[in-house]
Design an enzyme around this catalytic site. Structure first.
Site, PDB file in Angstrom:
ATOM      1  N   LYS A 114     100.139  -9.255  56.326  1.00 13.98           N
ATOM      2  CA  LYS A 114      99.607  -8.460  55.208  1.00 13.98           C
ATOM      3  C   LYS A 114      99.085  -9.381  54.092  1.00 13.98           C
ATOM      4  O   LYS A 114      97.969  -9.212  53.608  1.00 13.98           O
ATOM      5  CB  LYS A 114     100.691  -7.530  54.615  1.00 13.98           C
ATOM      6  CG  LYS A 114     101.292  -6.558  55.612  1.00 13.98           C
ATOM      7  CD  LYS A 114     102.314  -5.643  54.973  1.00 13.98           C
ATOM      8  CE  LYS A 114     103.533  -6.331  54.385  1.00 13.98           C
ATOM      9  NZ  LYS A 114     104.411  -6.997  55.380  1.00 13.98           N
ATOM     10  N   ARG A 159     106.777   1.413  50.246  1.00 11.36           N
ATOM     11  CA  ARG A 159     107.641   1.014  51.349  1.00 11.36           C
ATOM     12  C   ARG A 159     108.625   2.100  51.737  1.00 11.36           C
ATOM     13  O   ARG A 159     109.380   1.950  52.694  1.00 11.36           O
ATOM     14  CB  ARG A 159     108.454  -0.181  50.882  1.00 11.36           C
ATOM     15  CG  ARG A 159     108.169  -1.451  51.621  1.00 11.36           C
ATOM     16  CD  ARG A 159     109.041  -2.512  50.997  1.00 11.36           C
ATOM     17  NE  ARG A 159     109.122  -3.655  51.816  1.00 11.36           N
ATOM     18  CZ  ARG A 159     108.329  -4.712  51.686  1.00 11.36           C
ATOM     19  NH1 ARG A 159     107.375  -4.740  50.795  1.00 11.36           N
ATOM     20  NH2 ARG A 159     108.490  -5.737  52.469  1.00 11.36           N
ATOM     21  N   ARG A 172     106.759 -20.060  58.832  1.00 13.64           N
ATOM     22  CA  ARG A 172     105.941 -19.802  57.641  1.00 13.64           C
ATOM     23  C   ARG A 172     106.341 -20.772  56.518  1.00 13.64           C
ATOM     24  O   ARG A 172     107.514 -21.070  56.319  1.00 13.64           O
ATOM     25  CB  ARG A 172     106.150 -18.375  57.129  1.00 13.64           C
ATOM     26  CG  ARG A 172     105.512 -18.206  55.737  1.00 13.64           C
ATOM     27  CD  ARG A 172     105.395 -16.799  55.262  1.00 13.64           C
ATOM     28  NE  ARG A 172     106.609 -16.037  55.335  1.00 13.64           N
ATOM     29  CZ  ARG A 172     106.643 -14.724  55.141  1.00 13.64           C
ATOM     30  NH1 ARG A 172     105.530 -14.071  54.880  1.00 13.64           N
ATOM     31  NH2 ARG A 172     107.784 -14.070  55.222  1.00 13.64           N
ATOM     32  N   ARG A 179     110.647 -19.419  52.477  1.00  8.64           N
ATOM     33  CA  ARG A 179     111.219 -18.389  51.598  1.00  8.64           C
ATOM     34  C   ARG A 179     112.699 -18.177  51.912  1.00  8.64           C
ATOM     35  O   ARG A 179     113.085 -18.212  53.071  1.00  8.64           O
ATOM     36  CB  ARG A 179     110.446 -17.072  51.785  1.00  8.64           C
ATOM     37  CG  ARG A 179     109.229 -16.992  50.901  1.00  8.64           C
ATOM     38  CD  ARG A 179     108.343 -15.804  51.174  1.00  8.64           C
ATOM     39  NE  ARG A 179     108.989 -14.543  51.535  1.00  8.64           N
ATOM     40  CZ  ARG A 179     108.308 -13.435  51.799  1.00  8.64           C
ATOM     41  NH1 ARG A 179     106.985 -13.429  51.734  1.00  8.64           N
ATOM     42  NH2 ARG A 179     108.940 -12.337  52.131  1.00  8.64           N
ATOM     43  N   ARG A 223     115.111  -7.028  57.575  1.00  6.55           N
ATOM     44  CA  ARG A 223     113.838  -6.528  57.023  1.00  6.55           C
ATOM     45  C   ARG A 223     113.105  -5.695  58.073  1.00  6.55           C
ATOM     46  O   ARG A 223     112.462  -4.693  57.747  1.00  6.55           O
ATOM     47  CB  ARG A 223     112.979  -7.716  56.557  1.00  6.55           C
ATOM     48  CG  ARG A 223     113.496  -8.313  55.242  1.00  6.55           C
ATOM     49  CD  ARG A 223     113.076  -9.751  55.052  1.00  6.55           C
ATOM     50  NE  ARG A 223     111.649  -9.929  54.947  1.00  6.55           N
ATOM     51  CZ  ARG A 223     111.034 -11.100  55.110  1.00  6.55           C
ATOM     52  NH1 ARG A 223     111.730 -12.185  55.369  1.00  6.55           N
ATOM     53  NH2 ARG A 223     109.733 -11.174  55.001  1.00  6.55           N
TER      54      ARG A 223
HETATM   55  P1  AP5 Z   1     102.107 -13.244  56.037  1.00  4.15           P
HETATM   56  O1  AP5 Z   1     100.672 -12.997  55.741  1.00  4.15           O
HETATM   57  O2  AP5 Z   1     102.920 -14.042  55.062  1.00  4.15           O
HETATM   58  O3  AP5 Z   1     102.839 -11.852  56.398  1.00  4.15           O
HETATM   59  P2  AP5 Z   1     103.288 -10.645  55.481  1.00  4.15           P
HETATM   60  O4  AP5 Z   1     103.055  -9.393  56.282  1.00  4.15           O
HETATM   61  O5  AP5 Z   1     102.667 -10.722  54.135  1.00  4.15           O
HETATM   62  O6  AP5 Z   1     104.842 -10.965  55.433  1.00  4.15           O
HETATM   63  P3  AP5 Z   1     105.936 -10.851  54.305  1.00  4.15           P
HETATM   64  O7  AP5 Z   1     107.178 -11.458  54.906  1.00  4.15           O
HETATM   65  O8  AP5 Z   1     105.464 -11.402  53.003  1.00  4.15           O
HETATM   66  O9  AP5 Z   1     106.116  -9.318  54.214  1.00  4.15           O
HETATM   67  P4  AP5 Z   1     107.330  -8.566  53.719  1.00  4.15           P
HETATM   68  O10 AP5 Z   1     106.793  -7.185  53.712  1.00  4.15           O
HETATM   69  O11 AP5 Z   1     108.583  -8.741  54.473  1.00  4.15           O
HETATM   70  O12 AP5 Z   1     107.663  -9.271  52.324  1.00  4.15           O
HETATM   71  P5  AP5 Z   1     107.300  -8.937  50.824  1.00  4.15           P
HETATM   72  O13 AP5 Z   1     106.948 -10.209  50.171  1.00  4.15           O
HETATM   73  O14 AP5 Z   1     106.368  -7.776  50.722  1.00  4.15           O
HETATM   74  O15 AP5 Z   1     102.197 -13.934  57.486  1.00  4.15           O
HETATM   75  C1  AP5 Z   1     103.432 -14.355  58.026  1.00  4.15           C
HETATM   76  C2  AP5 Z   1     103.272 -15.701  58.752  1.00  4.15           C
HETATM   77  O16 AP5 Z   1     102.461 -15.515  59.899  1.00  4.15           O
HETATM   78  C3  AP5 Z   1     102.591 -16.790  57.909  1.00  4.15           C
HETATM   79  O17 AP5 Z   1     103.173 -18.038  58.219  1.00  4.15           O
HETATM   80  C4  AP5 Z   1     101.113 -16.732  58.362  1.00  4.15           C
HETATM   81  O18 AP5 Z   1     100.488 -17.997  58.215  1.00  4.15           O
HETATM   82  C5  AP5 Z   1     101.270 -16.334  59.826  1.00  4.15           C
HETATM   83  N1  AP5 Z   1     100.180 -15.499  60.296  1.00  4.15           N
HETATM   84  C6  AP5 Z   1      99.465 -14.568  59.605  1.00  4.15           C
HETATM   85  N2  AP5 Z   1      98.549 -13.985  60.402  1.00  4.15           N
HETATM   86  C7  AP5 Z   1      98.720 -14.528  61.627  1.00  4.15           C
HETATM   87  C8  AP5 Z   1      98.082 -14.332  62.898  1.00  4.15           C
HETATM   88  N3  AP5 Z   1      97.083 -13.436  63.053  1.00  4.15           N
HETATM   89  N4  AP5 Z   1      98.518 -15.071  63.957  1.00  4.15           N
HETATM   90  C9  AP5 Z   1      99.515 -15.969  63.807  1.00  4.15           C
HETATM   91  N5  AP5 Z   1     100.143 -16.228  62.641  1.00  4.15           N
HETATM   92  C10 AP5 Z   1      99.759 -15.496  61.571  1.00  4.15           C
HETATM   93  O19 AP5 Z   1     108.707  -8.415  50.278  1.00  4.15           O
HETATM   94  C11 AP5 Z   1     109.821  -9.275  50.170  1.00  4.15           C
HETATM   95  C12 AP5 Z   1     111.031  -8.474  49.688  1.00  4.15           C
HETATM   96  O20 AP5 Z   1     110.760  -7.916  48.375  1.00  4.15           O
HETATM   97  C13 AP5 Z   1     111.418  -7.233  50.526  1.00  4.15           C
HETATM   98  O21 AP5 Z   1     112.223  -7.590  51.618  1.00  4.15           O
HETATM   99  C14 AP5 Z   1     112.154  -6.396  49.469  1.00  4.15           C
HETATM  100  O22 AP5 Z   1     113.444  -6.865  49.235  1.00  4.15           O
HETATM  101  C15 AP5 Z   1     111.343  -6.636  48.212  1.00  4.15           C
HETATM  102  N6  AP5 Z   1     110.263  -5.642  48.035  1.00  4.15           N
HETATM  103  C16 AP5 Z   1     108.907  -5.906  48.025  1.00  4.15           C
HETATM  104  N7  AP5 Z   1     108.211  -4.780  47.859  1.00  4.15           N
HETATM  105  C17 AP5 Z   1     109.128  -3.783  47.756  1.00  4.15           C
HETATM  106  C18 AP5 Z   1     109.025  -2.380  47.587  1.00  4.15           C
HETATM  107  N8  AP5 Z   1     107.834  -1.774  47.496  1.00  4.15           N
HETATM  108  N9  AP5 Z   1     110.161  -1.654  47.555  1.00  4.15           N
HETATM  109  C19 AP5 Z   1     111.373  -2.232  47.627  1.00  4.15           C
HETATM  110  N10 AP5 Z   1     111.542  -3.555  47.798  1.00  4.15           N
HETATM  111  C20 AP5 Z   1     110.430  -4.321  47.861  1.00  4.15           C
END
Ligand code: AP5
Length: 215
Positions: A15, A90, A129, A162, A173
């Protein structure tokens, strides 16, 4: 064209990687609730202190806090011409509140894009990552490595793993995604706003699929 896009997808589905590209293509803000929370943790604010242990455990921060953050962010001037939401909504409660906020702001219809990536691919991706502690750029040690080890290509900042990228936290997660966020996709599917994109394959190829599905 005004673009108001929500990215839904499991942790590590790409994402952030894809939303950053799309945001620069369309000249609209990339609003990542994960980035907002990580910044609050780094700054040691009250929000950060509350969110840090929840995030490290792979659980969700309470809905009322998250809705408040987004409500305020979407009123900023840069969001008037569109936005890309990454990590919000979410839960069904967040989705319903967002629908009300967007219609109240006169921001019109949302488009929702779901990245499909199986759980086992996710666990492998996340283990390698690395994220820039300074500018948030995202790398992968095999698929998108930096030019110099542990140094961000874009700003020279330090690359870190992270704290919520441990295998135990990632499994939590994923469980939370399937239990709490999958119903959000169904909510938008019922409204005929959901587009599904295969998130497996090189980053450029996934980007092309996203562009095609938005056209
Ligand atoms: P990346 O692009 O980093 O993936 P992502 O989907 O953004 O992953 P996140 O882990 O950031 O998502 P998340 O939803 O768990 O975390 P968030 O920060 O929102 O890609 C991942 C890896 O794969 C990278 O190394 C990249 O280089 C590689 N990659 C990308 N595309 C690829 C491809 N096509 N092929 C191969 N490799 C690839 O949330 C973190 C925490 O915050 C949550 O757990 C929660 O506690 C809290 N939080 C955030 N938002 C909320 C909410 N709305 N409500 C409640 N809690 C929340």
């Amino acid at each position: 064209m005004t673009m108001k896009l929500i990215f839904i997808g499991p942790p590590g589905s790409g994402k952030g990687t894809q939303a950053k590209r799309l945001a620069s293509r369309f000249g609209i803000p990339h609003i990542s609730t994960g980035d907002i929370l990580r910044e609050a943790v780094a700054d040691g604010t009250a929000l950060g202190q509350q969110a840090a242990p929840i995030m490290a455990a792979g659980q969700l921060v309470p809905d009322d806090l998250m809705v408040g953050i987004i409500r305020e962010r979407l009123t900023k001037a840069d969001a008037k011409k569109g936005f890309i939401l990454d990590g919000f909504p979410r839960t069904l409660v967040q989705a319903e509140k967002l629908d009300t906020i967007v219609s109240g702001n006169g921001q019109g219809d949302l488009r929702v894009l779901q990245l499909l990536v199986p759980d086992e691919a996710i666990v492998k991706r996340i283990a390698l990552r690395r994220t820039c502690a300074q500018c948030g750029a995202i790398y992968h040690l095999e698929n998108q490595p930096p030019a110099a080890k542990d140094v961000c290509d874009k700003c020279g900042g330090a690359l870190i793993a992270r704290p919520d990228d441990t295998e135990t936290a990632v499994r939590k997660r994923l469980e939370s995604f399937h239990r709490q966020t999958a119903p959000v996709a169904s909510h938008y599917k019922a409204k005929q706003l959901l587009r599904e994109v295969n998130g497996i394959g090189p980053v450029d190829q996934v980007f092309e699929r996203i562009e095609k599905s938005l056209n």
